[in-house]
Design an enzyme around this catalytic site. Structure first.
Site, mmCIF file in Angstrom:
data_model
loop_
_atom_site.group_PDB
_atom_site.id
_atom_site.type_symbol
_atom_site.label_atom_id
_atom_site.label_comp_id
_atom_site.label_asym_id
_atom_site.label_seq_id
_atom_site.Cartn_x
_atom_site.Cartn_y
_atom_site.Cartn_z
ATOM 1 N N ASN A 7 8.025 -1.750 -14.448
ATOM 2 C CA ASN A 7 8.569 -2.420 -13.136
ATOM 3 C C ASN A 7 8.149 -3.736 -13.365
ATOM 4 O O ASN A 7 6.663 -4.240 -13.348
ATOM 5 C CB ASN A 7 7.911 -1.675 -11.980
ATOM 6 C CG ASN A 7 7.804 -2.399 -10.797
ATOM 7 O OD1 ASN A 7 8.783 -3.421 -10.639
ATOM 8 N ND2 ASN A 7 7.454 -1.743 -9.628
ATOM 9 N N LYS A 14 4.382 -3.633 -14.228
ATOM 10 C CA LYS A 14 3.554 -2.475 -14.306
ATOM 11 C C LYS A 14 4.191 -1.501 -15.073
ATOM 12 O O LYS A 14 5.477 -1.405 -15.164
ATOM 13 C CB LYS A 14 3.660 -1.882 -12.848
ATOM 14 C CG LYS A 14 2.376 -2.587 -11.835
ATOM 15 C CD LYS A 14 2.672 -1.626 -10.427
ATOM 16 C CE LYS A 14 2.667 -2.584 -9.217
ATOM 17 N NZ LYS A 14 3.097 -2.076 -8.074
ATOM 18 N N ARG A 91 12.725 -0.170 -13.318
ATOM 19 C CA ARG A 91 13.089 -0.531 -11.822
ATOM 20 C C ARG A 91 13.805 -1.679 -11.449
ATOM 21 O O ARG A 91 13.402 -2.816 -12.099
ATOM 22 C CB ARG A 91 11.838 -0.398 -11.210
ATOM 23 C CG ARG A 91 11.880 -0.871 -9.655
ATOM 24 C CD ARG A 91 10.561 -1.340 -8.953
ATOM 25 N NE ARG A 91 11.044 -1.482 -7.465
ATOM 26 C CZ ARG A 91 10.255 -2.076 -6.720
ATOM 27 N NH1 ARG A 91 9.137 -2.536 -7.143
ATOM 28 N NH2 ARG A 91 10.488 -2.226 -5.358
ATOM 29 N N HIS A 180 13.537 0.064 -1.485
ATOM 30 C CA HIS A 180 12.550 1.197 -1.423
ATOM 31 C C HIS A 180 13.337 2.373 -1.666
ATOM 32 O O HIS A 180 12.699 3.635 -1.312
ATOM 33 C CB HIS A 180 11.734 1.370 -0.502
ATOM 34 C CG HIS A 180 10.598 0.400 -0.075
ATOM 35 N ND1 HIS A 180 10.172 -0.166 1.315
ATOM 36 C CD2 HIS A 180 9.741 -0.563 -0.805
ATOM 37 C CE1 HIS A 180 9.335 -1.032 1.385
ATOM 38 N NE2 HIS A 180 9.070 -1.374 -0.123
ATOM 39 N N HIS A 208 8.126 4.590 4.823
ATOM 40 C CA HIS A 208 7.375 3.955 3.644
ATOM 41 C C HIS A 208 6.682 2.817 4.137
ATOM 42 O O HIS A 208 7.434 1.596 4.569
ATOM 43 C CB HIS A 208 8.584 3.446 2.655
ATOM 44 C CG HIS A 208 7.884 2.709 1.331
ATOM 45 N ND1 HIS A 208 7.738 3.447 0.238
ATOM 46 C CD2 HIS A 208 7.115 1.543 1.224
ATOM 47 C CE1 HIS A 208 6.961 2.514 -0.689
ATOM 48 N NE2 HIS A 208 6.783 1.399 -0.029
ATOM 49 N N GLY A 210 4.024 0.074 3.033
ATOM 50 C CA GLY A 210 2.997 -0.440 2.529
ATOM 51 C C GLY A 210 2.976 -2.051 2.695
ATOM 52 O O GLY A 210 3.014 -2.395 4.008
ATOM 53 N N ASN A 211 2.730 -2.936 1.964
ATOM 54 C CA ASN A 211 2.991 -4.296 2.378
ATOM 55 C C ASN A 211 4.227 -4.607 2.696
ATOM 56 O O ASN A 211 4.621 -5.460 3.716
ATOM 57 C CB ASN A 211 2.722 -5.305 0.773
ATOM 58 C CG ASN A 211 1.237 -5.234 0.541
ATOM 59 O OD1 ASN A 211 0.571 -5.624 1.716
ATOM 60 N ND2 ASN A 211 0.651 -5.089 -0.545
ATOM 61 N N GLY A 212 5.545 -3.994 2.127
ATOM 62 C CA GLY A 212 6.735 -3.923 2.758
ATOM 63 C C GLY A 212 6.725 -2.746 3.400
ATOM 64 O O GLY A 212 5.975 -1.824 2.925
ATOM 65 N N ARG A 241 5.479 -10.498 6.643
ATOM 66 C CA ARG A 241 7.014 -10.744 6.685
ATOM 67 C C ARG A 241 7.281 -10.400 8.267
ATOM 68 O O ARG A 241 6.620 -9.336 8.571
ATOM 69 C CB ARG A 241 7.813 -9.933 5.819
ATOM 70 C CG ARG A 241 8.154 -10.400 4.522
ATOM 71 C CD ARG A 241 8.834 -9.157 3.641
ATOM 72 N NE ARG A 241 7.954 -8.791 2.670
ATOM 73 C CZ ARG A 241 8.252 -7.666 1.864
ATOM 74 N NH1 ARG A 241 9.566 -7.265 1.862
ATOM 75 N NH2 ARG A 241 7.575 -7.203 1.051
ATOM 76 N N PHE A 284 -4.526 -4.281 5.355
ATOM 77 C CA PHE A 284 -4.619 -3.378 6.718
ATOM 78 C C PHE A 284 -5.960 -2.891 6.864
ATOM 79 O O PHE A 284 -6.556 -2.924 7.821
ATOM 80 C CB PHE A 284 -3.762 -1.990 6.422
ATOM 81 C CG PHE A 284 -3.919 -1.294 7.974
ATOM 82 C CD1 PHE A 284 -2.989 -1.718 8.954
ATOM 83 C CD2 PHE A 284 -4.772 -0.139 8.013
ATOM 84 C CE1 PHE A 284 -3.185 -0.968 10.279
ATOM 85 C CE2 PHE A 284 -4.735 0.433 9.189
ATOM 86 C CZ PHE A 284 -4.167 0.077 10.332
ATOM 87 N N ARG A 285 -6.829 -2.988 5.449
ATOM 88 C CA ARG A 285 -8.288 -2.609 5.736
ATOM 89 C C ARG A 285 -8.944 -3.873 6.648
ATOM 90 O O ARG A 285 -9.954 -3.562 7.210
ATOM 91 C CB ARG A 285 -8.953 -2.444 4.182
ATOM 92 C CG ARG A 285 -8.522 -1.125 3.747
ATOM 93 C CD ARG A 285 -8.707 -0.940 2.293
ATOM 94 N NE ARG A 285 -7.479 -1.626 1.499
ATOM 95 C CZ ARG A 285 -7.361 -1.809 0.214
ATOM 96 N NH1 ARG A 285 -7.723 -0.484 -0.218
ATOM 97 N NH2 ARG A 285 -6.427 -2.507 -0.129
ATOM 98 N N ILE A 333 -0.164 1.962 3.477
ATOM 99 C CA ILE A 333 -0.646 2.220 4.984
ATOM 100 C C ILE A 333 -0.121 3.458 5.395
ATOM 101 O O ILE A 333 -0.884 4.357 6.177
ATOM 102 C CB ILE A 333 -0.030 1.109 5.735
ATOM 103 C CG1 ILE A 333 -0.588 -0.343 5.327
ATOM 104 C CG2 ILE A 333 -0.463 1.266 7.476
ATOM 105 C CD1 ILE A 333 -0.003 -1.650 5.836
ATOM 106 N N GLU A 387 7.013 6.366 -7.109
ATOM 107 C CA GLU A 387 8.432 5.887 -7.601
ATOM 108 C C GLU A 387 8.698 5.975 -9.117
ATOM 109 O O GLU A 387 9.721 6.029 -9.707
ATOM 110 C CB GLU A 387 8.353 4.382 -7.301
ATOM 111 C CG GLU A 387 8.490 4.553 -5.613
ATOM 112 C CD GLU A 387 8.090 3.035 -4.974
ATOM 113 O OE1 GLU A 387 6.999 2.776 -4.808
ATOM 114 O OE2 GLU A 387 9.062 2.306 -4.684
#
Ligand code: ADP
Length: 400
Positions: A7, A14, A91, A180, A208, A210-212, A241, A284-285, A333, A387
């Site tokens: 990815n 990654k 990916r 996603h 889904h 997450g950050n997105g 965003r 989020f934390r 999240i 994924e």
């Protein structure tokens, strides 16, 4: 058979090596700061110490060379030779309208991906660079592209068309694509196993988060609508965003406040969402800690907007599918923030959704955990997304 999953981002990469005989992940790694100073690779192999290499990497080819070297490293690696890698799954963010499924990469595919770079200027170019770098180093190994957009190509026209002049679709391909897809496909398949049903027989809403963030209506295993659109900016509030807003806000910012287009772009992508509302950050934390420790009203508002927007979308997609059997929460999240799930799922009994607050507050999700009450008509699960495994499975299917 071992499949390497890659990815590639603009300055990071990654990777994961997966043994497909038992779907076990053999090694996971991350290369950061490619092409800039301080390049670093971190690799984890079960039962071995974390392997960290700091060495200059001028481009993605250097990075992939280092990845391969680390995988075959006698002390820190997991395979004896590169020949053990049977295939590489890449990916790729955008497959346009051409690719509704994964595809074996050849010259024609690369040309098409270059064409789609117009639609995903931040994502597709590094994906292509990663593919070319791999091809240069492993010319005989088959490679497969797995697209974030492909799963959503089943959306009907009424769901993917924006109400703009039709020529913008015909000539510029402006439409909802959705992203996603690999994650939505994976968790919608997994939840079917949890409820002992065939995926073709159930209606699922996959969240889904997450950050997105993207939410998808999956009817009988097919995506019929999703919140991300022409770009991953559309839909629900995200880390930085905005998600969907009144498009006239853009004209207002330009006309009345003198913003340039680049400033608007940065405002909507990097300074909005949870960060913009809370003024605290995207993680989020940090938002949770500001709520719990400081009673911070803007952090609380960000959480409330988040839960509210997810709830609204669940209602919309239940309507779209004429009901819903299962709901899945996944990604950073979705998997770890009971606060958001609680906000999204309370007072939804009229739809047959009864959340079990005790189960919801558990952090031990394992391979997946149910958070709805036994009496709940709609079964709600938290399922960790994977994924990489999905990409490896798709790759194996195509090269077998
Ligand atoms: P990406 O879209 O970058 O893949 P992830 O799925 O990794 O994102 O999700 C990142 C988000 O998940 C961040 O906002 C992070 O704060 C949140 N997150 C990760 N772990 C936890 C946790 N234990 N509790 C709450 N939020 C978490």
């Amino acid at each position: 058979m071992k499949v390497l999953v890659i990815n590639c981002g603009s300055s990071s990469l990654k990777y994961q090596l997966i043994d497909m005989s038992n779907e076990e992940s053999l090694a996971q790694g991350l290369v950061e700061r490619i092409g800039i100073s301080g390049s670093i690779l971190t690799q984890k192999v079960e039962g071995k110490d974390k392997y960290v290499v700091e060495t200059p990497l001028k481009d993605h080819q250097d990075a992939i060379e280092l990845v391969l070297k680390s995988l075959v490293d006698e002390k820190h690696g997991i395979i004896k030779s590169m020949d053990e890698i049977s295939a590489v799954g890449h990916r790729v963010v955008h497959g346009g309208e051409k690719y509704a499924t994964s595809v074996v990469i050849d010259e024609e595919v690369i040309k098409a991906l270059e064409e789609f770079s117009k639609l995903a200027p931040l994502h597709n170019p590094p994906n292509i660079i990663g593919i070319n770098a791999c091809k240069a180093l492993m010319p005989k190994t088959p490679m497969v592209a797995v697209f974030d957009t492909a799963f959503h190509q089943t959306m009907p026209e009424k769901a993917f068309m924006y109400p703009l002049p039709y020529e913008l679709y015909r000539e510029d391909h402006i439409r909802r694509y959705g992203f996603h897809g690999t994650s939505h496909m994976y968790v919608s398949g997994e939840v079917a196993k949890f409820v002992n049903k065939n995926v073709k027989d159930i209606k699922t809403i996959t969240c889904h988060i997450g950050n997105g963030v993207s939410i998808t209506a999956v009817n009988g295993g097919e995506s019929v609508d999703t919140t991300m659109g022409f770009t991953p900016l559309d839909g629900v509030i995200m880390g930085s965003r905005s998600g969907s807003i009144d498009p006239a806000i853009v004209t207002y910012l330009v006309k009345e406040k003198g913003y340039s287009i680049d400033e608007v772009d940065s405002l909507l992508n990097k300074k909005s969402g949870v960060l913009g509302v809370s003024g605290i950050g995207t993680d989020f934390r940090d938002i949770r800690s500001a709520v719990e420790n400081d009673n911070n009203p803007r952090a609380l508002l960000a959480m409330d907007i988040f839960g509210y927007q997810v709830k609204k979308q669940i209602g919309a997609y239940a309507a779209v599918m004429g009901g819903v059997d299962t709901i899945v929460f996944t990604a950073g999240i979705g998997e770890h923030a009971p606060e958001i799930r609680e906000r999204a799922l309370t007072n939804m009994e009229f739809l047959g959704i009864e959340i079990d607050l005790e189960k919801n507050s558990s952090h031990n999700i394992g391979d997946g955990m149910e958070i709805s009450k036994e009496s709940s008509k709609v079964k709600v699960f938290v399922i960790p997304t994977n994924e990489e495994l999905m990409i490896a499975k798709e790759t194996l299917d195509l090269v077998k």
